[in-house]
Design a protein around this motif. Structure first.
Motif, PDB file in Angstrom:
ATOM      1  N   LEU A   1      -6.979   7.548  -5.110  1.00 27.49           N
ATOM      2  CA  LEU A   1      -6.657   6.235  -4.533  1.00 27.49           C
ATOM      3  C   LEU A   1      -6.120   5.220  -5.540  1.00 27.49           C
ATOM      4  O   LEU A   1      -5.101   4.578  -5.282  1.00 27.49           O
TER       5      LEU A   1
ATOM      6  N   LEU B   1      -2.616   6.019  -6.243  1.00 26.84           N
ATOM      7  CA  LEU B   1      -1.740   5.771  -5.104  1.00 26.84           C
ATOM      8  C   LEU B   1      -1.434   4.291  -4.985  1.00 26.84           C
ATOM      9  O   LEU B   1      -0.315   3.882  -4.701  1.00 26.84           O
ATOM     10  N   LEU B   2      -2.456   3.499  -5.197  1.00 24.16           N
ATOM     11  CA  LEU B   2      -2.233   2.052  -5.129  1.00 24.16           C
ATOM     12  C   LEU B   2      -1.286   1.605  -6.223  1.00 24.16           C
ATOM     13  O   LEU B   2      -0.517   0.663  -6.048  1.00 24.16           O
ATOM     14  N   ASP B   3      -1.349   2.297  -7.345  1.00 24.65           N
ATOM     15  CA  ASP B   3      -0.500   1.929  -8.460  1.00 24.65           C
ATOM     16  C   ASP B   3       0.881   2.538  -8.343  1.00 24.65           C
ATOM     17  O   ASP B   3       1.746   2.286  -9.175  1.00 24.65           O
TER      18      ASP B   3
ATOM     19  N   ARG C   1      -7.740  -1.645 -11.334  1.00 22.97           N
ATOM     20  CA  ARG C   1      -7.165  -0.352 -11.007  1.00 22.97           C
ATOM     21  C   ARG C   1      -7.063   0.541 -12.238  1.00 22.97           C
ATOM     22  O   ARG C   1      -7.309   1.729 -12.194  1.00 22.97           O
TER      23      ARG C   1
END
Lengths: 227, 892
Positions: free
Chosen positions: A108, A111-113, A84
């Motif tokens: 993305l 956002l995942l992080d 990531r």
């Protein structure tokens, strides 16, 4: 200044009689900020190598160090986080999540992080990619070239140390191809991103700083053309 | 086989799991259809068998045929068996201890009757020659006249003729009970009366003649016969319980039918077809037979009678069940094929590019349907039959107990039922594959290769609120968007879930309501057995009571004697509802008073004492005063049809100490004044609430006797609480004959009702379980495919850095969302239907609406378990996948 170090990397697919040695004891290092082109005939192990570097596929033997971290010593979760934050991956096709908009696709990794998006950084990249008008579009509403641009945007958003691209222009016409490569080069020079690009295209290879040729899973040639 | 079909087969084999799940789903639905058809056919067969067992097997009766006509009937090509029957008539049974059954009724039957009709030999043998007879067991058991085997009896046989009242002179049949002629003129006098035979001289009479004169009928003498008793039979079903003659069956055969004689010919047909009606008519006309009739009661089970209610209802129900099954199955099969087409779109596109026509592409889907049908239908038929066979085996005892039938349910397989099941199943598969087949025919080469049709999205389609991301994270948002992208598949899953939810909740609510209604209807019924002792002989009744209450298991008893009298109550004290009616229509009053009927119940002293204490009345006043006193129950219950409920109201608005004038039936027959000694709302054991316009008054036996003396009829009943109701009932029935007393076993009735509910539950829950199984197959297919199709996407997410935990979260959210959506539609819908069910019950029972919370909870859990496990199972496979393999792979 070595951002990347590969030691005796090997990858064997399959077992027994159908075993295929995709990579055979490959070792090299990459200094920070270098633009490397990886070329070779199909089946030479280019994609495999790139995937090893991106932490997407595990090697059969050997080590990969990114910023002095042995990435394959990490567990699944940390490896994912590594991907990531440290790596930007661009594939030839099927890069984007169909249900997310351009803006969402690009952000993305962040956002995942669960990190906040740095708006100015975001806008910078968007402008550079010329995608301001299409931020709310879905991937299926974009052309191939536009999709690749979004992929590049995503690869850049989280400020990775390395950008890895697997035939990024394979699907595009010459005009688009030039644009993409120019963009990549720009990011490489301006933001000092280390860039490894797999390509068939000689013209692209000639624009790189260094060309590594693979054949049958081994390095056949390793030439720095622009020091 | 052509290449397209080969390809289809290979694809099916490759997607083994999905193909298997689809096949299982179709097998279940075929099995259910077969089961429904089989149940209907078997049920009909059961009732038919039962009818034959109870009533006998015959189809057409030709009445009063002479010898010539008999030959015509016998020789008719459709006649399988011929039974000859003749009613000889009645003879006096000397010494009969049952005053309601003073006769023997002699019937003659040919030997075929014993195989076709329900005549059961209990000892000895059947008549084989003229002048041999078998006697009904009841002659000895009930009439207490014993004839030994081999004994000869001589009977004067004749007809019963009505001697008084309407239709005087008419011949009486076994359906006419012994005619009583109540009239002051003939009671106890020794004068001559009318006679129809001139054999006796006037003056002296014996008891029998006096008895026959007091009756409204008399016996003629037509012939005298001597018979030899060769056996006994159980009382035949056709003999009514009130018939005045015990059955005696004698021998009959063709040779005994003289040229002038007439017999009845009962025909058992070789084959029961619709043509039997015109055929019989033609035969009768040709032979000159004037009277003939059909045993439609039995024939309707063969489906030859027009307009039979039973069959209509049965087939309507069958059709409804099948429709439900078909709907559930269609959604499963449609989904399965839609998925198959989506997966094969690349292949189909390639086929198109090499020149496959629309028709060929379309037919490839039908081919897949045909293959699945070929495998599933036979297996489905077999498992349906096996399942039903097993079910019958287990519920037969229940059915026999509930319905009192002697016959068993057996699995009946007719070509028609199999055909029906096959046709319905094929139709289901065809309907389901129609749309996917059409879609397949339209797949063009380019679309397939580009694979852009998979996701034809617009921003609006997958728009989700910002809240979700903020509250639950990007994983939840991704999950939600994933659901939105393929609306149809998503809706199919939700639809399946909703159907199962609604079915389960409403059906379980229905059975729960039935149970509640049952318990309510038992409210106030605080006894196990009631025995109606009739109104005739108080002394005999007294004896019976004594012997019954001393039976071992009796725990508590109450003797209630009832009579009805009348009164006229002043407008001021009648029930409020009546007052309103009277205001609207003053003509209802007579002299300012409203007519009431009074049900006066006398309890035995012990029970009365207990009751009086309970309601706060003084038992002593029943003992002391010479006047009539009574405890008035001043509540009445009635059903308000307009407001649609049962209402409790004041029956009378009087006060303690007031008196009521009692009349027997008219203002002329004054009986006395009754003083109200207490007012209460409680009823004693065995007394049911009065309606509006009536009153229940509880008195002592002494008080009642005072009234009864004045020519008022009474009815005595005994109410028992026992430790073993069934045993006690048997004992009671042994103590008394089956005539005077009517034993009502409430406990048994209750048991029967509970068993009935159990029986229903077996079928309804079985049905639900199977429909749910189909739903689960559907859900499983849908979810596992939607995940499989997104393998690349998942791989890509992983490559961008989604951790396994985040991945799990995303999958979990998807399943939770499925569940929430299904519940969001399913629960309100179920509650609505439950409300409707409640309203329907309210027309008879009054109770609060209750939500079956545990069941709802169970359903919620089940939904999440089902969806969750489907996702988990499919997700696990995907998770383990190597990212690269996935990214490189096709959707396999």
């Amino acid at each position: 200044m070595e951002i990347l170090k590969i030691e005796h990397l090997s990858k064997i697919y399959g077992t027994g009689e159908t075993a295929v040695k995709a990579l055979d004891d490959v070792s090299f290092t990459v200094p920070r900020g270098q633009f490397v082109a990886i070329i070779g005939p199909s089946g030479s192990g280019k994609s495999t190598l790139l995937h090893m570097l991106g932490g997407v596929d595990r090697p059969t033997s050997g080590k990969v160090f990114v910023e002095n971290t042995d990435i394959y010593a990490l567990d699944e979760t940390r490896l994912a986080i590594f991907r990531r934050r440290q790596v930007g991956l661009i594939y030839q096709f099927y890069n984007l999540i169909p249900v997310l908009t351009v803006a969402e696709n690009m952000t993305l990794p962040l956002l995942l992080d669960q990190q906040k998006v740095d708006e100015s950084h975001f806008q910078e990249i968007v402008k550079a990619l010329n995608m301001q008008d299409r931020l709310d579009y879905l991937p299926n509403q974009l052309s191939g070239g536009q999709q690749q641009r979004v992929s590049i945007g995503r690869a850049l958003m989280n400020n990775p140390s390395i950008m890895l691209a697997d035939e990024p222009t394979g699907n595009l016409d010459s005009k688009n191809s030039k644009e993409i490569i120019d963009l990549l080069k720009m990011f490489n020079k301006t933001f000092h991103k280390t860039l490894l690009v797999i390509t068939h295209d000689e013209r692209i290879a000639l624009q790189a700083d260094r060309v590594i040729a693979l054949e049958d899973g081994r390095i056949a040639k390793d030439e720095v053309i622009r020091p | 086989m052509n290449i397209i079909n080969k390809l289809t087969l290979r694809q099916m084999r490759l997607n083994r799991r999905r193909t298997l799940v689809t096949i299982i789903g179709v097998i279940i639905s075929v099995a259910m259809i077969m089961a429904v058809a089989t149940i209907s056919v078997s049920f009909l067969e059961l009732v038919k068998k039962q009818t034959i067992a109870r009533e006998g097997e015959w189809h057409v009766t030709y009445k009063n045929v002479n010898r010539e006509q008999l030959q015509a009937v016998k020789g008719d090509e459709d006649t399988r068996t011929l039974i000859l029957s003749r009613d000889r008539g009645y003879a006096l049974l000397p010494g009969s201890q049952n005053e309601y059954k003073p006769y023997l009724f002699i019937k003659e039957y040919s030997s075929e009757a014993y195989t076709q009709l329900p005549i059961e030999l209990s000892a000895g043998r059947l008549p084989q020659a003229p002048h041999e007879v078998v006697l009904s067991e009841e002659i000895a058991k009930n009439g207490k006249v014993k004839y030994a085997l081999g004994e000869q009896i001589t009977l004067a046989i004749g007809q019963r003729v009505k001697t008084a009242g309407e239709n005087k002179g008419e011949l009486l049949t076994q359906y006419a009970p012994l005619q009583r002629y109540i009239g002051e003129e003939n009671a106890g006098e020794g004068t001559t009366g009318e006679r129809t035979t001139g054999e006796r001289t006037t003056g002296e009479e014996n008891t029998e003649e006096r008895n026959s004169r007091e009756r409204g009928e008399t016996l003629t003498t037509e012939s005298t016969e001597t018979y030899t008793v060769v056996g006994y039979i159980k009382r035949p079903n056709w003999e009514p319980t009130w018939a005045p003659g015990y059955t005696v069956i004698s021998y009959l055969d063709e040779s005994m039918v003289g040229a002038q004689d007439n017999v009845d010919a009962l025909v058992v047909l070789k084959k029961v077809k619709r043509s039997l009606y015109p055929h019989a008519e033609a035969l009768a006309q040709k032979a000159g037979i004037e009277q003939y009739n059909f045993n439609n009661y039995l024939l309707r089970f063969y489906g030859v009678t027009a307009d039979d209610q039973l069959q209509k209802t049965l087939w309507t129900l069958t059709a409804i069940m099948m429709s439900i099954i078909v709907i559930g199955s269609v959604s499963l099969i449609y989904n399965a094929f839609a998925i198959s087409v989506a997966e094969r779109s690349r292949d189909l596109g390639m086929l198109a590019s090499v020149g496959a026509t629309k028709k060929q592409k379309r037919n490839s889907v039908y081919f897949e349907g045909a293959v699945i049908a070929l495998v599933s239908i036979p297996l489905g038929l077999l498992s349906g039959l096996a399942g039903i066979g097993l079910t019958f085996h287990f519920i037969n005892p229940l059915i026999q107990s509930v319905s009192g039938m002697s016959e068993e349910l057996t699995v009946v397989v007719t070509p028609a039922s199999i055909l029906l099941a096959c046709v319905v199943s094929l139709l289901t598969i065809f309907i389901s594959t129609y749309l996917p087949a059409r879609k397949a025919s339209r797949i063009s080469a380019i679309e397939a290769i580009r694979q852009t049709t998979e996701v034809k999205l617009t921003g609006k389609t997958v728009k989700t609120s910002k809240l979700i991301r903020r509250l639950l994270g990007i994983e939840a948002e991704l999950g939600l968007k994933n659901l939105k992208r393929n609306k149809r598949r998503y809706q199919a899953v939700v639809f399946s879930l909703v159907i199962s939810i609604v079915l389960f909740l409403t059906v379980s609510y229905f059975t729960a309501s039935l149970q509640k209604a049952l318990s309510l209807s038992q409210d106030g019924v605080n006894f196990d057995i009631s025995v109606a002792l009739g109104s005739e002989d108080p002394i005999a009744a007294e004896q019976y009571i004594r012997s019954i209450i001393s039976l071992a298991d009796v725990q508590k008893y109450s003797v209630v004697t009832q009579l009805t009298t009348f009164t006229w109550l002043d407008e001021q004290i009648i029930a409020p509802e009546l007052r309103e009616q009277v205001k609207a229509d003053p003509s209802m009053l007579e002299k300012g008073e409203y007519p009431y009927y009074l049900d006066i119940y006398a309890l035995d002293d012990e029970s009365l004492r207990e009751y009086a204490t309970q309601v706060g009345a003084d038992f002593a006043q029943f003992d002391q005063s010479p006047e009539l006193v009574g405890i008035v129950v001043d509540t009445a219950i009635y059903e308000d049809k307009t407001a649609n409920k049962i209402v409790e109201t004041r029956a009378i608005e009087a006060e303690i100490g007031q008196t009521i004038d009692l009349y027997r039936d008219s203002r002329e027959t004054y009986l006395g004044k009754m003083r109200i000694s207490a007012l209460t709302g409680q009823l004693p054991m065995g007394v049911f609430p009065a309606g509006v316009g009536g009153l229940n008054i509880i008195v002592s036996e002494q008080v009642l006797n005072k009234l009864a003396e004045q020519q008022v009829d009474t009815e005595t009943s005994l109410f028992l609480r026992t430790a073993d109701p069934l045993e006690t009932q048997h004992q009671i029935e042994e103590l008394v004959g089956s005539d005077h007393l009517y034993v009502y076993n409430v406990y048994q009735q209750r048991q029967k009702e509970e068993q009935m509910i159990l029986l229903m539950s077996v079928f309804t829950y079985g049905f639900i379980v199977l429909i749910t199984a189909i739903s689960i197959a559907n859900i499983f297919n849908s979810i596992s495919t939607s995940i499989a199709l997104r393998k690349r996407e998942f791989a890509m997410l992983k490559s961008v850095g989604m951790t396994p935990k985040q991945f799990n979260k995303m999958i979990n959210y998807e399943s939770i969302l499925y569940g929430i959506q299904a519940l969001f539609y399913g629960l309100p819908l179920s509650i609505l239907v439950m409300h409707l069910i409640h309203r329907t019950f309210q027309s008879s029972f009054r109770y609060e609406f209750f939500l079956p919370w545990e069941r709802i909870g169970a359903v919620i859990m089940a939904v999440f378990v089902i969806v969750g496990s489907a996702m988990l199972f499919s997700g696990a496979k995907v998770k383990k996948e190597n990212i690269i393999d996935a990214l490189k792979q096709e959707n396999i």
